[in-house]
Write a protein that holds these residues in place. Structure first.
Motif, PDB file in Angstrom:
ATOM      1  N   ALA A 190     -23.238  47.015  13.397  1.00 25.19           N
ATOM      2  CA  ALA A 190     -22.901  47.217  14.811  1.00 25.19           C
ATOM      3  C   ALA A 190     -23.806  48.280  15.427  1.00 25.19           C
ATOM      4  O   ALA A 190     -24.268  48.122  16.563  1.00 25.19           O
ATOM      5  CB  ALA A 190     -21.431  47.603  14.961  1.00 25.19           C
ATOM      6  N   LYS A 237     -26.501  47.705  18.462  1.00 23.47           N
ATOM      7  CA  LYS A 237     -26.568  48.540  19.667  1.00 23.47           C
ATOM      8  C   LYS A 237     -27.984  49.061  19.882  1.00 23.47           C
ATOM      9  O   LYS A 237     -28.506  48.998  20.997  1.00 23.47           O
ATOM     10  CB  LYS A 237     -25.578  49.708  19.546  1.00 23.47           C
ATOM     11  CG  LYS A 237     -24.139  49.304  19.710  1.00 23.47           C
ATOM     12  CD  LYS A 237     -23.201  50.469  19.490  1.00 23.47           C
ATOM     13  CE  LYS A 237     -23.363  51.516  20.543  1.00 23.47           C
ATOM     14  NZ  LYS A 237     -22.345  52.579  20.478  1.00 23.47           N
ATOM     15  N   ASP A 239     -22.269  48.536  24.466  1.00 26.14           N
ATOM     16  CA  ASP A 239     -21.043  49.045  23.833  1.00 26.14           C
ATOM     17  C   ASP A 239     -19.976  47.965  23.759  1.00 26.14           C
ATOM     18  O   ASP A 239     -19.300  47.816  22.742  1.00 26.14           O
ATOM     19  CB  ASP A 239     -20.500  50.255  24.588  1.00 26.14           C
ATOM     20  CG  ASP A 239     -21.278  51.522  24.315  1.00 26.14           C
ATOM     21  OD1 ASP A 239     -21.980  51.582  23.279  1.00 26.14           O
ATOM     22  OD2 ASP A 239     -21.165  52.461  25.126  1.00 26.14           O
ATOM     23  N   TYR A 240     -19.831  47.199  24.824  1.00 26.32           N
ATOM     24  CA  TYR A 240     -18.838  46.139  24.844  1.00 26.32           C
ATOM     25  C   TYR A 240     -19.153  45.066  23.793  1.00 26.32           C
ATOM     26  O   TYR A 240     -18.287  44.660  23.019  1.00 26.32           O
ATOM     27  CB  TYR A 240     -18.752  45.496  26.233  1.00 26.32           C
ATOM     28  CG  TYR A 240     -17.841  44.290  26.245  1.00 26.32           C
ATOM     29  CD1 TYR A 240     -16.468  44.452  26.282  1.00 26.32           C
ATOM     30  CD2 TYR A 240     -18.355  43.004  26.177  1.00 26.32           C
ATOM     31  CE1 TYR A 240     -15.622  43.354  26.257  1.00 26.32           C
ATOM     32  CE2 TYR A 240     -17.527  41.906  26.147  1.00 26.32           C
ATOM     33  CZ  TYR A 240     -16.156  42.080  26.196  1.00 26.32           C
ATOM     34  OH  TYR A 240     -15.333  40.989  26.155  1.00 26.32           O
ATOM     35  N   LEU A 241     -20.402  44.602  23.767  1.00 21.20           N
ATOM     36  CA  LEU A 241     -20.783  43.546  22.835  1.00 21.20           C
ATOM     37  C   LEU A 241     -20.652  43.995  21.379  1.00 21.20           C
ATOM     38  O   LEU A 241     -20.105  43.262  20.542  1.00 21.20           O
ATOM     39  CB  LEU A 241     -22.213  43.083  23.107  1.00 21.20           C
ATOM     40  CG  LEU A 241     -22.438  42.338  24.420  1.00 21.20           C
ATOM     41  CD1 LEU A 241     -23.927  42.066  24.620  1.00 21.20           C
ATOM     42  CD2 LEU A 241     -21.646  41.045  24.440  1.00 21.20           C
ATOM     43  N   GLY A 245     -18.804  46.400  20.225  1.00 19.07           N
ATOM     44  CA  GLY A 245     -17.385  46.612  19.938  1.00 19.07           C
ATOM     45  C   GLY A 245     -16.642  45.307  19.715  1.00 19.07           C
ATOM     46  O   GLY A 245     -15.811  45.198  18.803  1.00 19.07           O
ATOM     47  N   ALA A 246     -16.950  44.311  20.520  1.00 19.94           N
ATOM     48  CA  ALA A 246     -16.310  42.998  20.361  1.00 19.94           C
ATOM     49  C   ALA A 246     -16.716  42.366  19.036  1.00 19.94           C
ATOM     50  O   ALA A 246     -15.876  41.804  18.319  1.00 19.94           O
ATOM     51  CB  ALA A 246     -16.684  42.092  21.528  1.00 19.94           C
ATOM     52  N   TRP A 247     -17.993  42.463  18.694  1.00 19.41           N
ATOM     53  CA  TRP A 247     -18.465  41.912  17.423  1.00 19.41           C
ATOM     54  C   TRP A 247     -17.808  42.626  16.248  1.00 19.41           C
ATOM     55  O   TRP A 247     -17.314  41.993  15.313  1.00 19.41           O
ATOM     56  CB  TRP A 247     -19.983  42.025  17.338  1.00 19.41           C
ATOM     57  CG  TRP A 247     -20.523  41.490  16.052  1.00 19.41           C
ATOM     58  CD1 TRP A 247     -20.841  40.197  15.778  1.00 19.41           C
ATOM     59  CD2 TRP A 247     -20.777  42.226  14.848  1.00 19.41           C
ATOM     60  NE1 TRP A 247     -21.275  40.096  14.482  1.00 19.41           N
ATOM     61  CE2 TRP A 247     -21.245  41.315  13.885  1.00 19.41           C
ATOM     62  CE3 TRP A 247     -20.643  43.574  14.504  1.00 19.41           C
ATOM     63  CZ2 TRP A 247     -21.586  41.716  12.596  1.00 19.41           C
ATOM     64  CZ3 TRP A 247     -20.984  43.959  13.217  1.00 19.41           C
ATOM     65  CH2 TRP A 247     -21.451  43.039  12.286  1.00 19.41           C
ATOM     66  N   SER A 258     -14.994  44.300  16.193  1.00 20.27           N
ATOM     67  CA  SER A 258     -13.569  43.952  16.145  1.00 20.27           C
ATOM     68  C   SER A 258     -13.354  42.594  15.484  1.00 20.27           C
ATOM     69  O   SER A 258     -12.454  42.429  14.662  1.00 20.27           O
ATOM     70  CB  SER A 258     -12.965  43.932  17.550  1.00 20.27           C
ATOM     71  OG  SER A 258     -12.983  45.213  18.114  1.00 20.27           O
ATOM     72  N   ALA A 259     -14.187  41.636  15.833  1.00 20.80           N
ATOM     73  CA  ALA A 259     -14.072  40.297  15.238  1.00 20.80           C
ATOM     74  C   ALA A 259     -14.347  40.338  13.731  1.00 20.80           C
ATOM     75  O   ALA A 259     -13.647  39.687  12.955  1.00 20.80           O
ATOM     76  CB  ALA A 259     -15.023  39.330  15.930  1.00 20.80           C
TER      77      ALA A 259
END
Length: 69
Positions: free
Chosen positions: A34, A38, A52-54, A56-58, A60-61
């Motif tokens: 991750a 970034k 940060d969003y992408l 974080g989403a990755w 989390s998945a």
């Protein structure tokens, strides 16, 4: 039998945090990936907020997949 037997939000957060700390060595490659994602996206000129969003989403998945295994 008596009272509420469901864990509170604070107790659930503590359990998740403890689980992550216990498995930190196994999960480290996910966090490293991750961070690399970034850095790569930022170097390509992406917006820090989107990066940060992408990432974080990755992450989390991937943590959800690791938890389901």
């Amino acid at each position: 039998m008596f009272g509420n037997t469901d864990p509170s939000i604070a107790e659930m957060r503590e359990a998740v945090a403890l689980s992550l700390m216990e498995n930190a060595e196994l999960l480290a490659p996910l966090f490293d990936a991750a961070d690399g994602m970034k850095a790569d996206l930022l170097a390509r000129g992406w917006s820090p907020a989107i990066v940060d969003y992408l990432a974080g989403a990755w992450l989390s998945a991937m943590l959800a997949k690791a938890g389901a295994a």
